[in-house]
Design an enzyme around this catalytic site. Structure first.
Site, PDB file in Angstrom:
ATOM      1  N   SER A  48       0.919  -1.184   0.120  1.00  0.00           N
ATOM      2  CA  SER A  48      -0.012  -0.181   0.266  1.00  0.00           C
ATOM      3  C   SER A  48       0.854   1.265   0.179  1.00  0.00           C
ATOM      4  O   SER A  48       2.125   1.037   0.254  1.00  0.00           O
ATOM      5  CB  SER A  48      -0.927   0.222   1.202  1.00  0.00           C
ATOM      6  OG  SER A  48      -1.642   1.180   1.366  1.00  0.00           O
ATOM      7  N   TYR A  74      -1.406  -0.643  10.673  1.00  0.00           N
ATOM      8  CA  TYR A  74      -1.606  -0.881   9.145  1.00  0.00           C
ATOM      9  C   TYR A  74      -0.512  -0.644   8.425  1.00  0.00           C
ATOM     10  O   TYR A  74      -0.176  -1.753   7.508  1.00  0.00           O
ATOM     11  CB  TYR A  74      -2.669  -0.196   8.748  1.00  0.00           C
ATOM     12  CG  TYR A  74      -3.124  -0.461   7.267  1.00  0.00           C
ATOM     13  CD1 TYR A  74      -3.767  -1.662   6.766  1.00  0.00           C
ATOM     14  CD2 TYR A  74      -3.015   0.297   6.051  1.00  0.00           C
ATOM     15  CE1 TYR A  74      -3.972  -1.870   5.522  1.00  0.00           C
ATOM     16  CE2 TYR A  74      -3.348   0.188   4.818  1.00  0.00           C
ATOM     17  CZ  TYR A  74      -3.751  -1.160   4.587  1.00  0.00           C
ATOM     18  OH  TYR A  74      -3.825  -1.244   3.188  1.00  0.00           O
TER      19      TYR A  74
HETATM   20  N1  LIG Z   1      -8.628  -0.296  -1.400  1.00  0.00           N
HETATM   21  C1  LIG Z   1      -7.473   0.319  -0.982  1.00  0.00           C
HETATM   22  O1  LIG Z   1      -7.611   1.594  -1.080  1.00  0.00           O
HETATM   23  C2  LIG Z   1      -6.075  -0.332  -0.846  1.00  0.00           C
HETATM   24  C3  LIG Z   1      -4.896   0.580  -0.727  1.00  0.00           C
HETATM   25  C4  LIG Z   1      -3.650  -0.271  -0.595  1.00  0.00           C
HETATM   26  C5  LIG Z   1      -3.847  -1.485  -0.468  1.00  0.00           C
HETATM   27  N2  LIG Z   1      -4.925  -2.195  -0.202  1.00  0.00           N
HETATM   28  C6  LIG Z   1      -4.876  -3.678   0.005  1.00  0.00           C
HETATM   29  O2  LIG Z   1      -5.479  -4.515  -0.874  1.00  0.00           O
HETATM   30  C7  LIG Z   1      -5.889  -5.495  -0.504  1.00  0.00           C
HETATM   31  C8  LIG Z   1      -7.162  -6.115  -0.915  1.00  0.00           C
HETATM   32  O3  LIG Z   1      -8.060  -5.102  -0.204  1.00  0.00           O
HETATM   33  P1  LIG Z   1      -9.413  -4.476  -0.757  1.00  0.00           P
HETATM   34  O4  LIG Z   1      -9.101  -2.807  -0.967  1.00  0.00           O
HETATM   35  O5  LIG Z   1      -9.732  -5.139  -2.054  1.00  0.00           O
HETATM   36  O6  LIG Z   1     -10.590  -4.468   0.122  1.00  0.00           O
HETATM   37  P2  LIG Z   1     -11.800  -5.563   0.403  1.00  0.00           P
HETATM   38  O7  LIG Z   1     -12.825  -5.078  -0.567  1.00  0.00           O
HETATM   39  O8  LIG Z   1     -12.341  -5.256   1.870  1.00  0.00           O
HETATM   40  O9  LIG Z   1     -11.349  -6.967   0.123  1.00  0.00           O
HETATM   41  C9  LIG Z   1     -10.637  -7.595   0.940  1.00  0.00           C
HETATM   42  C10 LIG Z   1     -10.328  -9.175   0.776  1.00  0.00           C
HETATM   43  O10 LIG Z   1      -9.510  -9.737   1.882  1.00  0.00           O
HETATM   44  C11 LIG Z   1     -10.348 -10.847   2.118  1.00  0.00           C
HETATM   45  N3  LIG Z   1     -10.048 -11.098   3.331  1.00  0.00           N
HETATM   46  C12 LIG Z   1      -9.915 -10.599   4.579  1.00  0.00           C
HETATM   47  N4  LIG Z   1      -9.623 -11.200   5.644  1.00  0.00           N
HETATM   48  C13 LIG Z   1      -9.271 -12.546   5.344  1.00  0.00           C
HETATM   49  C14 LIG Z   1      -9.029 -13.734   5.777  1.00  0.00           C
HETATM   50  N5  LIG Z   1      -8.711 -13.851   7.116  1.00  0.00           N
HETATM   51  N6  LIG Z   1      -8.800 -14.742   5.102  1.00  0.00           N
HETATM   52  C15 LIG Z   1      -9.072 -14.833   3.623  1.00  0.00           C
HETATM   53  N7  LIG Z   1      -9.354 -13.654   3.074  1.00  0.00           N
HETATM   54  C16 LIG Z   1      -9.686 -12.715   3.891  1.00  0.00           C
HETATM   55  C17 LIG Z   1     -11.779 -10.387   2.196  1.00  0.00           C
HETATM   56  O11 LIG Z   1     -12.563 -11.606   1.851  1.00  0.00           O
HETATM   57  P3  LIG Z   1     -13.483 -12.419   2.994  1.00  0.00           P
HETATM   58  O12 LIG Z   1     -14.032 -11.376   3.752  1.00  0.00           O
HETATM   59  O13 LIG Z   1     -14.533 -13.062   2.040  1.00  0.00           O
HETATM   60  O14 LIG Z   1     -12.693 -13.560   3.688  1.00  0.00           O
HETATM   61  C18 LIG Z   1     -11.772  -9.750   0.618  1.00  0.00           C
HETATM   62  O15 LIG Z   1     -11.907 -10.608  -0.441  1.00  0.00           O
HETATM   63  C19 LIG Z   1      -5.624  -5.412   1.080  1.00  0.00           C
HETATM   64  O16 LIG Z   1      -4.401  -6.179   1.451  1.00  0.00           O
HETATM   65  C20 LIG Z   1      -5.530  -4.196   1.137  1.00  0.00           C
HETATM   66  O17 LIG Z   1      -4.651  -3.791   2.458  1.00  0.00           O
HETATM   67  C21 LIG Z   1      -6.121  -1.548  -0.635  1.00  0.00           C
END
Ligand SMILES: NC(=O)c1ccc[n+]([C@@H]2O[C@H](COP(=O)([O-])OP(=O)(O)OC[C@H]3O[C@@H](n4cnc5c(N)ncnc54)[C@H](OP(=O)(O)O)[C@@H]3O)[C@@H](O)[C@H]2O)c1
Length: 249
Positions: A144, A157
């Site tokens: 991130s 985080y």
């Molecule tokens: N969106 C942003 O602005 C942003 C920016 C920088 C980095 N990121 C990173 O991108 C990644 C994906 O996040 P996102 O933005 O797509 O958010 P999101 O829509 O909340 O997706 C998060 C995903 O992680 C899964 N997850 C959470 N806990 C889990 C567990 N214990 N076991 C397996 N799967 C798990 C969730 O699935 P379930 O709940 O179904 O398990 C979901 O599919 C994360 O690592 C986040 O830190 C996001």
């Protein structure tokens, strides 16, 4: 392997039930990759796998909690059993329950460490032996902007996302003998369900406003993954850091 270096590849994605993981799955499937999707919400994974299959793709949904090493191993082993190999492991599952340290939300610190750091390590443990014996593979770990910077409320985080970068760089150096590529993708604000993991009402409200204002489409992430994957095999894209054009932080 197709001309785009995506077609025919077997790609495992953790956290594929929403947001970045789901967007990457759709994009890679449309370009001919075989997808193995892991997350806890099996219903969402299954309907995504069904949709990709109906469109002519190959996709498998496997309920997986990345905080359990054996479940991540099973996810990857099922990919290899079904498709005979694993070309790309996308360690993407994560959560971001931000709050000031003084709130002492210790359960949430533990959770972030378990999912964002240990989950990535378990993904490495599951995929590395297969990639070693194949003498090829590609890890794509999701960090991130917070893996480069820290500000109040985001301490734990940011620590987990810094850890993802350190783990990826150590991995990159260690896997040279096995022809394995390693990419870190570090997005800025992208419109996903991620802000929903914040339980502190003030932080949640501020984050929601911030995201409503500037967050960009998860397709940006899918494009970054495709860029890294589609390089010729002797080109290793090690980090992609990107933000919404309007993002200051
Ligand atoms: N969106 C942003 O602005 C942003 C920016 C920088 C980095 N990121 C990173 O991108 C990644 C994906 O996040 P996102 O933005 O797509 O958010 P999101 O829509 O909340 O997706 C998060 C995903 O992680 C899964 N997850 C959470 N806990 C889990 C567990 N214990 N076991 C397996 N799967 C798990 C969730 O699935 P379930 O709940 O179904 O398990 C979901 O599919 C994360 O690592 C986040 O830190 C996001």
């Amino acid at each position: 392997m197709g001309n785009n270096n995506i077609e025919g590849k077997v790609v495992v994605i953790t956290g594929a039930s929403s947001g970045l993981g789901e967007a990457a799955a759709r994009h890679l499937s449309a370009h001919g990759a075989s997808l193995v999707l892991g997350a806890r919400r099996a219903d969402r994974l299954q309907s995504l796998a069904r949709e990709l299959t109906e469109r002519g793709g190959r996709a498998l949904a496997i309920e997986t909690d990345v905080t359990h090493c054996d479940q991540v191993k099973r996810l990857v082993d099922m990919a290899v059993q079904t498709f005979q190999r694993i070309d790309v492991m996308i360690n993407n599952a994560g959560l971001m329950p931000q709050s000031l340290l003084e709130r002492l939300k210790i359960d949430e610190w533990d959770r972030m460490i378990d999912v964002n750091i240990k989950g990535v390590l378990y993904g490495v443990a599951a995929a590395l032996p297969h990639m070693q014996s194949q003498k090829s593979g590609h890890f794509i770990n999701v960090s991130s902007v917070a893996g480069h910077k820290v500000r109040p409320g985001g301490t734990v985080y940011s620590a987990t996302k810094h850890a993802v970068r350190v783990i990826s760089e150590g991995l990159r150096q260690e896997v040279k003998p096995y022809n394995i590529r390693t990419t870190v993708i570090s997005p800025g604000a992208v419109d996903t369900e991620l802000p929903n993991t914040i339980t502190d009402p003030v932080v949640a409200e501020n984050m929601r406003k911030f995201y409503d204002d500037i967050a960009i489409s998860p397709d940006s992430f899918a494009q970054a993954v495709a860029f890294a994957m589609s390089q010729p095999p002797d080109v290793d894209i090690n980090e992609i850091l990107y933000r919404p054009t309007r993002q200051e932080f």
